[in-house]
Design a protein around this motif. Structure first.
Motif, PDB file in Angstrom:
ATOM      1  N   SER A  58       0.854  -1.187   0.000  1.00 28.45           N
ATOM      2  CA  SER A  58       0.000   0.000   0.000  1.00 28.45           C
ATOM      3  C   SER A  58       0.887   1.232   0.000  1.00 28.45           C
ATOM      4  O   SER A  58       2.024   1.190   0.481  1.00 28.45           O
ATOM      5  CB  SER A  58      -0.880   0.013   1.251  1.00 28.45           C
ATOM      6  N   LEU A  59       0.373   2.331  -0.540  1.00 27.39           N
ATOM      7  CA  LEU A  59       1.108   3.586  -0.409  1.00 27.39           C
ATOM      8  C   LEU A  59       1.203   3.952   1.070  1.00 27.39           C
ATOM      9  O   LEU A  59       2.250   4.366   1.545  1.00 27.39           O
ATOM     10  CB  LEU A  59       0.421   4.699  -1.198  1.00 27.39           C
ATOM     11  N   PHE A  60       0.080   3.786   1.776  1.00 28.24           N
ATOM     12  CA  PHE A  60       0.048   3.978   3.225  1.00 28.24           C
ATOM     13  C   PHE A  60      -0.887   2.942   3.822  1.00 28.24           C
ATOM     14  O   PHE A  60      -1.967   2.698   3.290  1.00 28.24           O
ATOM     15  CB  PHE A  60      -0.505   5.362   3.618  1.00 28.24           C
ATOM     16  N   TYR A  61      -0.477   2.352   4.902  1.00 26.30           N
ATOM     17  CA  TYR A  61      -1.363   1.562   5.755  1.00 26.30           C
ATOM     18  C   TYR A  61      -0.904   1.885   7.160  1.00 26.30           C
ATOM     19  O   TYR A  61       0.068   1.313   7.654  1.00 26.30           O
ATOM     20  CB  TYR A  61      -1.303   0.064   5.467  1.00 26.30           C
ATOM     21  N   GLU A  62      -1.562   2.861   7.764  1.00 25.84           N
ATOM     22  CA  GLU A  62      -1.066   3.410   9.018  1.00 25.84           C
ATOM     23  C   GLU A  62      -2.118   3.368  10.112  1.00 25.84           C
ATOM     24  O   GLU A  62      -3.096   4.119  10.075  1.00 25.84           O
ATOM     25  CB  GLU A  62      -0.604   4.857   8.810  1.00 25.84           C
ATOM     26  N   PRO A  63      -1.915   2.507  11.104  1.00 29.24           N
ATOM     27  CA  PRO A  63      -2.734   2.583  12.316  1.00 29.24           C
ATOM     28  C   PRO A  63      -2.449   3.912  13.020  1.00 29.24           C
ATOM     29  O   PRO A  63      -1.471   4.605  12.711  1.00 29.24           O
ATOM     30  CB  PRO A  63      -2.255   1.401  13.157  1.00 29.24           C
ATOM     31  N   LYS A  64      -3.264   4.253  13.980  1.00 31.63           N
ATOM     32  CA  LYS A  64      -3.157   5.558  14.626  1.00 31.63           C
ATOM     33  C   LYS A  64      -1.771   5.835  15.193  1.00 31.63           C
ATOM     34  O   LYS A  64      -1.284   6.966  15.121  1.00 31.63           O
ATOM     35  CB  LYS A  64      -4.223   5.702  15.720  1.00 31.63           C
ATOM     36  N   ALA A  65      -1.095   4.830  15.718  1.00 29.66           N
ATOM     37  CA  ALA A  65       0.252   5.061  16.272  1.00 29.66           C
ATOM     38  C   ALA A  65       1.217   5.547  15.190  1.00 29.66           C
ATOM     39  O   ALA A  65       2.029   6.452  15.438  1.00 29.66           O
ATOM     40  CB  ALA A  65       0.775   3.785  16.926  1.00 29.66           C
ATOM     41  N   LEU A  66       1.147   4.975  13.993  1.00 26.34           N
ATOM     42  CA  LEU A  66       1.996   5.449  12.887  1.00 26.34           C
ATOM     43  C   LEU A  66       1.548   6.818  12.399  1.00 26.34           C
ATOM     44  O   LEU A  66       2.382   7.655  12.039  1.00 26.34           O
ATOM     45  CB  LEU A  66       1.982   4.453  11.730  1.00 26.34           C
ATOM     46  N   LEU A  67       0.246   7.043  12.381  1.00 30.46           N
ATOM     47  CA  LEU A  67      -0.256   8.370  12.001  1.00 30.46           C
ATOM     48  C   LEU A  67       0.275   9.426  12.957  1.00 30.46           C
ATOM     49  O   LEU A  67       0.603  10.542  12.542  1.00 30.46           O
ATOM     50  CB  LEU A  67      -1.787   8.393  12.032  1.00 30.46           C
ATOM     51  N   ALA A  68       0.359   9.095  14.234  1.00 33.69           N
ATOM     52  CA  ALA A  68       0.881  10.042  15.221  1.00 33.69           C
ATOM     53  C   ALA A  68       2.325  10.419  14.895  1.00 33.69           C
ATOM     54  O   ALA A  68       2.723  11.587  15.035  1.00 33.69           O
ATOM     55  CB  ALA A  68       0.770   9.462  16.626  1.00 33.69           C
ATOM     56  N   MET A  69       3.108   9.451  14.432  1.00 31.57           N
ATOM     57  CA  MET A  69       4.489   9.745  14.026  1.00 31.57           C
ATOM     58  C   MET A  69       4.501  10.660  12.804  1.00 31.57           C
ATOM     59  O   MET A  69       5.298  11.593  12.721  1.00 31.57           O
ATOM     60  CB  MET A  69       5.239   8.446  13.748  1.00 31.57           C
ATOM     61  N   ARG A  70       3.618  10.394  11.836  1.00 39.19           N
ATOM     62  CA  ARG A  70       3.522  11.238  10.646  1.00 39.19           C
ATOM     63  C   ARG A  70       3.165  12.669  11.053  1.00 39.19           C
ATOM     64  O   ARG A  70       3.769  13.633  10.575  1.00 39.19           O
ATOM     65  CB  ARG A  70       2.471  10.700   9.679  1.00 39.19           C
ATOM     66  N   VAL A  71       2.180  12.815  11.929  1.00 36.20           N
ATOM     67  CA  VAL A  71       1.751  14.139  12.369  1.00 36.20           C
ATOM     68  C   VAL A  71       2.895  14.860  13.081  1.00 36.20           C
ATOM     69  O   VAL A  71       3.138  16.041  12.844  1.00 36.20           O
ATOM     70  CB  VAL A  71       0.494  14.031  13.252  1.00 36.20           C
ATOM     71  N   ALA A  72       3.621  14.158  13.931  1.00 38.91           N
ATOM     72  CA  ALA A  72       4.758  14.781  14.626  1.00 38.91           C
ATOM     73  C   ALA A  72       5.785  15.298  13.624  1.00 38.91           C
ATOM     74  O   ALA A  72       6.331  16.396  13.793  1.00 38.91           O
ATOM     75  CB  ALA A  72       5.386  13.776  15.595  1.00 38.91           C
ATOM     76  N   ARG A  73       6.052  14.528  12.569  1.00 38.13           N
ATOM     77  CA  ARG A  73       7.001  14.980  11.535  1.00 38.13           C
ATOM     78  C   ARG A  73       6.444  16.185  10.778  1.00 38.13           C
ATOM     79  O   ARG A  73       7.175  17.134  10.495  1.00 38.13           O
ATOM     80  CB  ARG A  73       7.334  13.845  10.568  1.00 38.13           C
ATOM     81  N   LEU A  74       5.154  16.136  10.415  1.00 36.27           N
ATOM     82  CA  LEU A  74       4.551  17.243   9.667  1.00 36.27           C
ATOM     83  C   LEU A  74       4.560  18.541  10.462  1.00 36.27           C
ATOM     84  O   LEU A  74       4.600  19.631   9.876  1.00 36.27           O
ATOM     85  CB  LEU A  74       3.118  16.896   9.265  1.00 36.27           C
ATOM     86  N   GLU A  75       4.528  18.435  11.768  1.00 38.74           N
ATOM     87  CA  GLU A  75       4.491  19.634  12.593  1.00 38.74           C
ATOM     88  C   GLU A  75       5.880  20.201  12.893  1.00 38.74           C
ATOM     89  O   GLU A  75       5.989  21.280  13.477  1.00 38.74           O
ATOM     90  CB  GLU A  75       3.717  19.342  13.883  1.00 38.74           C
ATOM     91  N   ARG A  76       6.915  19.511  12.469  1.00 40.27           N
ATOM     92  CA  ARG A  76       8.280  20.019  12.651  1.00 40.27           C
ATOM     93  C   ARG A  76       8.580  21.050  11.561  1.00 40.27           C
ATOM     94  O   ARG A  76       8.384  20.774  10.384  1.00 40.27           O
ATOM     95  CB  ARG A  76       9.292  18.891  12.557  1.00 40.27           C
ATOM     96  N   PRO A  77       9.083  22.210  11.919  1.00 38.22           N
ATOM     97  CA  PRO A  77       9.373  23.225  10.903  1.00 38.22           C
ATOM     98  C   PRO A  77      10.546  22.855   9.991  1.00 38.22           C
ATOM     99  O   PRO A  77      10.680  23.406   8.902  1.00 38.22           O
ATOM    100  CB  PRO A  77       9.691  24.481  11.724  1.00 38.22           C
ATOM    101  N   ASP A  78      11.371  21.884  10.406  1.00 38.63           N
ATOM    102  CA  ASP A  78      12.545  21.516   9.611  1.00 38.63           C
ATOM    103  C   ASP A  78      12.330  20.255   8.767  1.00 38.63           C
ATOM    104  O   ASP A  78      13.289  19.684   8.260  1.00 38.63           O
ATOM    105  CB  ASP A  78      13.761  21.336  10.518  1.00 38.63           C
ATOM    106  N   MET A  79      11.093  19.815   8.598  1.00 42.90           N
ATOM    107  CA  MET A  79      10.834  18.632   7.779  1.00 42.90           C
ATOM    108  C   MET A  79      11.123  18.985   6.319  1.00 42.90           C
ATOM    109  O   MET A  79      10.406  19.790   5.710  1.00 42.90           O
ATOM    110  CB  MET A  79       9.384  18.156   7.940  1.00 42.90           C
ATOM    111  N   HIS A  80      12.182  18.391   5.753  1.00 41.74           N
ATOM    112  CA  HIS A  80      12.675  18.830   4.453  1.00 41.74           C
ATOM    113  C   HIS A  80      11.666  18.683   3.318  1.00 41.74           C
ATOM    114  O   HIS A  80      11.625  19.511   2.428  1.00 41.74           O
ATOM    115  CB  HIS A  80      13.992  18.113   4.106  1.00 41.74           C
TER     116      HIS A  80
END
Length: 150
Positions: A50-72
């Motif tokens: 799958s392009l993405f198959y993310e349970p909530k715990a993985l989504l939380a990691m994605r959200v944490a990365r998206l909220e970082r101002p230095d995410m390239h």
């Protein structure tokens, strides 16, 4: 009930466009899953990658990365418009819709079109997403990094 479910799906899209990713994550049940398929006939994530198959715990990691101002891959941040239409209530708490997402980032525009299935559940906090399944019309095509949720 259709009005309530349609309002929920539209509010979810607005949260994504406003980059309120923590609020978006809160819409998922603890056992909720975000799934973007690669095969239009895919019935389960075990049948194909799958392009993405993310349970909530993985989504939380994605959200944490998206909220970082230095995410390239999000510097500068994407601007998006999620256009939801053709909303149908297909079960007691099941919503099907059409989705077109326009993304603008660093002088580059991209478009995604999909059919989306939301399976919802009523919890003490309100409606929660148990499954968000996104069937891109070009799911089998090569995709550049998709950083912002669809």
């Amino acid at each position: 009930m259709k009005d309530e479910l349609e309002a929920f799906v539209l509010a979810e899209a607005r949260l994504l466009d406003e980059r309120r990713f923590s609020d978006w994550l809160a819409l998922f049940a603890e056992d909720g899953v975000y799934w973007v398929l690669t095969n239009p006939q895919q019935a389960s994530p075990q049948e194909a990658l799958s392009l993405f198959y993310e349970p909530k715990a993985l989504l939380a990691m994605r959200v944490a990365r998206l909220e970082r101002p230095d995410m390239h891959v999000q510097s500068p941040a994407s601007r998006t418009v999620h256009h939801v239409s053709a909303v149908e209530v297909s079960g007691e708490l099941e919503v099907r819709s059409a989705l077109v997402v326009a993304e603008w980032r660093a002088g580059d525009a991209r478009w995604f079109a999909a059919r989306v299935l939301h399976r919802l559940r009523r919890e003490a906090q309100g409606l929660r997403i148990v499954l968000k399944r996104v069937d891109l019309i070009d799911s089998e095509a090569p995709q550049r990094a998709i950083a912002v949720p669809l």
